[in-house]
Structure formats: structure tokens, C-alpha cells
Design a protein around this motif. Structure first.
Motif, short mmCIF file in Angstrom:
data_model
loop_
_atom_site.label_atom_id
_atom_site.label_comp_id
_atom_site.label_asym_id
_atom_site.label_seq_id
_atom_site.Cartn_x
_atom_site.Cartn_y
_atom_site.Cartn_z
N THR A 1 -2.04 12.65 7.54
CA THR A 1 -0.63 12.87 7.19
C THR A 1 -0.03 14.04 7.96
O THR A 1 1.17 14.17 8.07
CB THR A 1 -0.46 13.14 5.68
OG1 THR A 1 -1.13 14.36 5.34
CG2 THR A 1 -1.02 12.00 4.86
N GLU B 1 0.81 -1.22 0.00
CA GLU B 1 0.00 0.00 0.00
C GLU B 1 0.84 1.27 0.00
O GLU B 1 0.44 2.30 -0.57
CB GLU B 1 -0.93 0.00 1.22
CG GLU B 1 -1.90 1.16 1.24
CD GLU B 1 -2.83 1.10 2.44
OE1 GLU B 1 -3.53 2.12 2.68
OE2 GLU B 1 -2.84 0.09 3.15
N GLU B 2 2.03 1.24 0.63
CA GLU B 2 2.85 2.45 0.72
C GLU B 2 3.36 2.94 -0.64
O GLU B 2 3.84 4.07 -0.77
CB GLU B 2 4.04 2.24 1.66
CG GLU B 2 4.97 1.11 1.28
CD GLU B 2 4.63 -0.19 2.00
OE1 GLU B 2 5.55 -1.04 2.13
OE2 GLU B 2 3.47 -0.36 2.44
N LYS B 3 3.26 2.09 -1.67
CA LYS B 3 3.69 2.50 -3.02
C LYS B 3 2.53 3.06 -3.85
O LYS B 3 2.73 3.50 -4.98
CB LYS B 3 4.32 1.32 -3.75
CG LYS B 3 5.63 0.85 -3.11
CD LYS B 3 6.27 -0.25 -3.92
CE LYS B 3 7.59 -0.70 -3.28
NZ LYS B 3 8.25 -1.76 -4.06
#
Length: 414
Positions: free
Chosen positions: A365, A243-245
Motif C-alpha cells: 500500500t 475484494e476492494e470492499k
């Protein structure tokens, strides 16, 4: 004897005068040299070329004309231009208030950290940023959404939801200029916070269409492409991509509208996306219908459900003829998480007119609580170009004053 003495006196006096004259010349030259060397005043009888040159240089510097153009990429607003700008702003305000939105504003100067996300976005490379006199890193705002997020966080949950706000900020980006793209522009922002359902997107799209209709444009002039970033997310997940990509991949995919796949191939591989993954993505992105996408994704795809529901709502709101599904639209900002949309010129002569989408994780974030949110930005430059092209932009040559009354007699002033 007297005559001889008289002659001797005259000669002596003449020699004395001659010596004194020589002494005066030497002394005068000495004084002049001394004054010149020390920067003092020099007799007008002495030609001081260096001093004349210096005076000429100063005159030349004084005579150099001021550059009367505004800084590159910016604009002056003469009265006629202000009448156009005020008209456009009032059209935007009227639509926003019709849909129940409240106006807000924020400083044009913000903390640089508000914009320096690490997903390869172009905006982070286009900041007008610097260190102020207090050694703080600051930036002119390139967009308004992060400022809105900061303002919501500052209230620490004290704002009643749903929140429906709009603004007309001036934004700054140091980017390559093209038709309809400047380094400063005004922008109509509309955002809805606190609604997780697709109804929020439908209301924003309805407001956008309402504006187009109010200024004389039709669905033959403008279309609105829609997609969901969940489409790419589901494809990547099915291929085992973490998911981080996701955000960085979306930023790269957004560039495909401007450059060929070969131009970003190295960047995709750097993310660890093998050619098989890229081919799968391209296969999905070339689909032009939700039905085709549903065959590629899983039967219970959340992306398909969202997009299908948005199409239903567009029918209910009466703007379905404006909407086009386009799987290649992902928008360039990393914080988008769901449905994204982009208004475009049907003739293809101008760049994007407006764009936006859902950004449910933006507050997270910045260290806040996840809060559902969706919004759009609508620049002033492209829409004015489009209105000119379609010959529907009003004339602003007149000052708008119908009658001027003034006195013909000075007595009338008293």
C-alpha cells in the motif's frame, strides 16, 4: 509723596504676583493635560483612574496561577512512576530478547500520509496532525507499524530476512478517554517480517504468554481470542462481494463489539452489502468453534487450515489454555490480512490488553513489494490496571537504594 509711591508699588507688585499665580495654574493644567493625552508622565497630584485600572489589570494577570496539570490525556512521571515504567519496559525487553528480537526506534513525528488510509479506520480521525513551518503535513504517531514499514522500505531489500524487531514507542491518539485509555501511551511492539507460515504468529503469541506468566498472571486472568480475516474474505467472496470492499467491511465488523448492528446498518448498505449478506456475516461471526466455521466455509478453506494449524502449535508451545477461537474478532485496522488476535481480561472489566495480526500487504500500500509480516501492539495502561486488580504489581515506593554514605565532617570532603 514717598508714601503714596510706596503704596502704588506694593499694589502693582501684588497684582503682578496674582496674575503670575493664575498663569502658573493655567500653565500647569495645560502641561498636565498635554502629558496625559500624549501618554507622558503625570504629576502624582493628579488622579489618573485609567492608569490605576491598567496597573491593577497587569497585577491580576501576573497573579493568575499556572495550571500545573499536564495536558488532558497525558501523564507526568514522578520518580515512583518512572520506577514502575522502567520495570515494565525491562520485563518487555527481557521477553523480546529471550525470543531473539532486536530493538529499534523511529521519530515520534511522521508524515501524515503514513496514516491516512481510506478504509474508515478510527485512527485516521484521531491523529494529532498539523502543518509544520515548512508547510508539510505531519502527525504524532498513533501506532508504530507504519513507521516500521517505512524503515523496511528505506533499505530497499537490504535487510536480511526474517526480520525480528521490537520497540517501545510512545503513541498519540486524540480519543475519548476511559479506564486504561489515554491520549498518549507507551506500547510494546513485536513484529516478524519475511515468514509467511503461521509459525510466526505462534512465536509472537508464545512471547506474549511468557510475559503474562513472568509478571504473575495466569490463563484464569487473561485469555487470547484468535480469528482470521480470511473467514470474512471467504464469506464475502462466496456472496460475490468484490475484494476492494474487504478492508472497509472488516473495519465496520470490528465496531460490532461496541455498537449494535443497527448502528452500522447504513454504513454496510453504503458499501453495497445487502441485508442477506449482512445476515450471512452475522451467522458466521456468532460461531465459537473452528469446527462450526468449517461447516459454513468451503471444504478447502484456507482460513480453517490456518486456524487449525495455529491451535496445533499452541499445544506444542504449551499455551493452548490461553487461546479461544472467536469469529467476531477482526481488529480495527484496515491493513490486517490474515490471522488476528486480541488479549483480554477474563473478568471483562477492562478493554483489550493487546492485539495484533498478519499484514502481508501493508508494504504494498506504500508502493513497496508485498512482504509477509505479522506483529502485535501491547499498551502500558491496561496491563498496569490489570496487575493492580490482581494484586501482583510490585511496590515502587522505595527508591531502591539500600545504603547512603555521606561525610559528617567537612575535612573529609577535601
Amino acid at each position: 509723596m514717598n508714601s503714596l509711591l510706596k503704596m502704588f508699588t506694593i499694589v502693582t507688585f501684588a497684582r503682578t504676583c496674582n496674575s503670575f499665580s493664575k498663569f502658573q495654574k493655567v500653565q500647569s493644567a495645560s502641561i498636565s493635560q498635554s502629558l496625559f493625552a500624549s501618554g507622558g508622565r503625570v504629576s502624582s497630584a493628579i488622579a489618573d483612574k485609567a492608569l490605576l485600572d491598567k496597573t491593577s489589570e497587569k497585577k491580576q494577570k501576573k497573579q493568575k496561577k499556572l495550571d500545573v496539570n499536564p495536558p488532558k490525556g497525558t501523564r507526568d512521571f514522578y520518580p515512583e512512576d518512572m520506577r514502575l515504567r522502567n520495570w515494565l519496559f525491562e520485563e518487555w525487553r527481557e521477553v523480546a530478547k529471550t525470543f531473539g528480537f532486536s530493538e529499534y526506534d523511529a521519530p515520534v513525528l511522521e508524515s501524515e500520509a503514513l496514516y491516512t488510509r481510506k478504509a474508515g479506520e478510527e485512527v485516521t480521525q484521531q491523529l494529532y496532525n498539523f502543518e509544520d513551518k515548512g508547510e508539510r503535513r505531519v502527525s504524532l504517531r498513533p501506532e508504530m507499524t507504519p513507521s516500521l514499514a517505512r524503515m523496511v522500505m528505506a533499505k530497499k531489500g537490504g535487510l536480511p530476512m526474517p526480520l525480528k524487531w521490537f520497540s517501545l514507542p510512545q503513541c498519540w491518539r486524540y480519543e475519548r478517554m476511559t479506564r486504561g485509555r489515554r491520549r498518549e501511551h507507551f506500547q510494546w511492539n513485536m513484529d516478524v517480517w519475511g515468514i509467511s507460515g503461521i509459525e510466526a504468529e505462534a512465536e509472537l503469541l508464545s512471547a506474549m504468554v511468557k510475559f503474562f506468566e513472568n509478571v504473575g498472571l495466569t490463563s484464569d486472568d487473561v485469555g487470547i481470542k484468535i480469528n482470521s480475516r480470511l473467514v470474512i474474505a471467504e464469506v464475502l467472496s462466496s456472496l460475490g462481494i468484490p475484494e476492494e470492499k474487504f478492508a472497509a467491511t472488516c473495519v465496520l465488523v470490528d465496531k460490532l463489539e461496541k455498537v449494535p448492528i443497527d448502528a452500522i446498518q447504513d454504513d454496510l448498505e453504503e458499501l453495497g452489502l445487502e441485508s442477506a449478506v449482512v445476515e450471512k456475516l452475522l451467522e458466521v461471526l456468532t460461531n465459537n468453534s473452528i469446527e462450526a466455521i468449517s461447516k459454513v466455509l468451503s471444504p478447502d478453506s484456507e482460513a480453517v487450515k490456518q486456524l487449525s494449524r495455529l491451535m496445533e502449535l499452541s499445544e506444542c508451545y504449551g499455551f493452548s489454555e490461553w487461546i479461544i477461537f472467536d469469529a467476531s474478532v477482526v481488529r480495527g485496522l484496515a491493513y490486517y490480512t490474515g490471522v488476528v488476535f486480541e488479549a483480554f481480561d477474563r473478568k471483562g472489566e477492562l478493554r483489550a490488553i493487546a492485539g495484533g495480526g498478519r499484514y502481508d500487504k501493508l508494504l504494498e500500500t506504500f508502493g513497496g513489494e508485498p512482504t509477509p509480516a505479522v506483529g502485535f501492539g501491547f499498551g502500558d495502561a491496561v496491563i498496569v490496571e490489570l496487575l493492580k486488580e490482581r494484586n501482583v504489581l510490585p511496590s515502587f515506593e522505595s527508591s531502591g537504594m539500600d545504603t547512603v554514605i555521606f561525610a559528617f565532617n567537612e575535612d573529609l570532603y577535601s
